[in-house]
Scaffold this motif. Sequence first.
Motif, short mmCIF file in Angstrom:
data_model
loop_
_atom_site.label_atom_id
_atom_site.label_comp_id
_atom_site.label_asym_id
_atom_site.label_seq_id
_atom_site.Cartn_x
_atom_site.Cartn_y
_atom_site.Cartn_z
N UNK A 1 -30.64 4.27 8.08
CA UNK A 1 -30.33 3.41 9.31
C UNK A 1 -30.67 4.18 10.57
N UNK A 2 -31.63 3.81 11.48
CA UNK A 2 -32.17 4.54 12.49
C UNK A 2 -31.84 3.37 13.76
N UNK A 3 -31.19 3.99 14.71
CA UNK A 3 -30.88 3.00 15.91
C UNK A 3 -31.37 3.89 17.16
N UNK A 4 -32.34 3.00 17.95
CA UNK A 4 -33.06 3.77 18.77
C UNK A 4 -32.65 2.89 20.30
N UNK A 5 -32.15 3.58 21.29
CA UNK A 5 -31.91 3.16 22.53
C UNK A 5 -32.95 3.36 23.45
N UNK A 6 -32.60 3.20 24.69
CA UNK A 6 -33.81 3.45 25.77
C UNK A 6 -33.99 5.07 26.40
#
Length: 284
Positions: free
Chosen positions: A128-133
Motif C-alpha cells: 500500500x502506497x499513500x501519496x500526499x501533496x
Amino acid sequence: MSNQDRRIAFLQEMGLGPVWSQRTAVLQTLEPEAAAPEEVTEFIEDSVAVATPLRVAEQSASAWGDDDVAITPAAVPAAPTALVQPATNIGSMNWDQLKAVVSSCTECGLCKGRTQTVFGVGDQKAKWLFVGEGPGRNEDFQGEPFVGPAGKLLDNMFVAMGLKRGENTYIANIVKCRPTDENKRDRAPVAAESDACLPYLQRQIELINPTVIVALGKTAALSLLKLDPATPVARLRGTVHRYADIPVVVTYHPAYLLRTLKDKSKAWADLCLAMQTYADKANG
Ligand code: SF4
C-alpha cells in the motif's frame, strides 16, 4: 480492547464523531456489481448519508452527490509510464542514493524555505502506497510526512482498513520540501514544483512496486496521473485510475476531512474501493 473498540477510541479522542467500521471478511466475497457500502461499513452517525454502491471503473461521479458530471474511463488519460529525469540518473538509484540526492536537492525553489526534506516513511516493500501533496509545517520540522492532526487521521484511516503506519504501508508526497506562501503559511505545490520533484516519487514507486496507490487529495492525484489541473476532485473519485499499470484510487486529503466531516463517509467509500481493488488484484 478489540480492534473495533480501538478504532472508536481513536476517533473519539480526536473528536471526529463518525466511526468507520469494517465488517470482517466482507471484502473477500464482495461482488462489485452487488456491493453496497452499507453492507461493508457502518457509521455511528445517523446524519451522514452512506455513499452509493461501488463499481470499479464504472462509478459515476454524480452518484456521490457532489458532482453531476459522470466519470467514464475514457475521460481518464493514461498515466505516464516513463520516468522524467531532470538532471541525474534517478531511475537507476537505490534507496540510499535516492535519499541522499533528495536531501541535497535544489531542483526547485522550495529548497530555499525548507528546514529539511521529507523523503517518505514506511515499509520499502509495502503493498500500500499513500501519496500526499507535500509537507506542511509539522512535517518540515519533523522530517516525516503526515504528522500532526492530519497524520493522526491518516493513521486512523489505516486502522479502519486493517493497516498500520510502517507495516505494509509507505507514505510519500509529490514534493519533498514544504511549500509556503508569502506569509509562511502552507500551500499546495505549483505545477513547476511538482514536475521538478515527481521523478523522486516515480523512483520510489518503482522501488516499492505497490499493489495499490491511494492518492490523498486533488493535488496529489492530478500530479501523479498527469491530469488537467482543472479536473475537480469529485471527478477523480469513485473510479480506479492507473499509474504504470498500478491501480490508483483517489480520496480526500486528511486535512480536508478534518475541516469537512460530512465527507468522511465519501472517504470511507473511497477506501472501500481501494480495499476491493487490492483484494481483486491479490486474488486475480
Ligand atoms: S521540492 Fe523536490 S525538486 Fe524541489 S527542491 Fe525539494 S526535493 Fe528538490
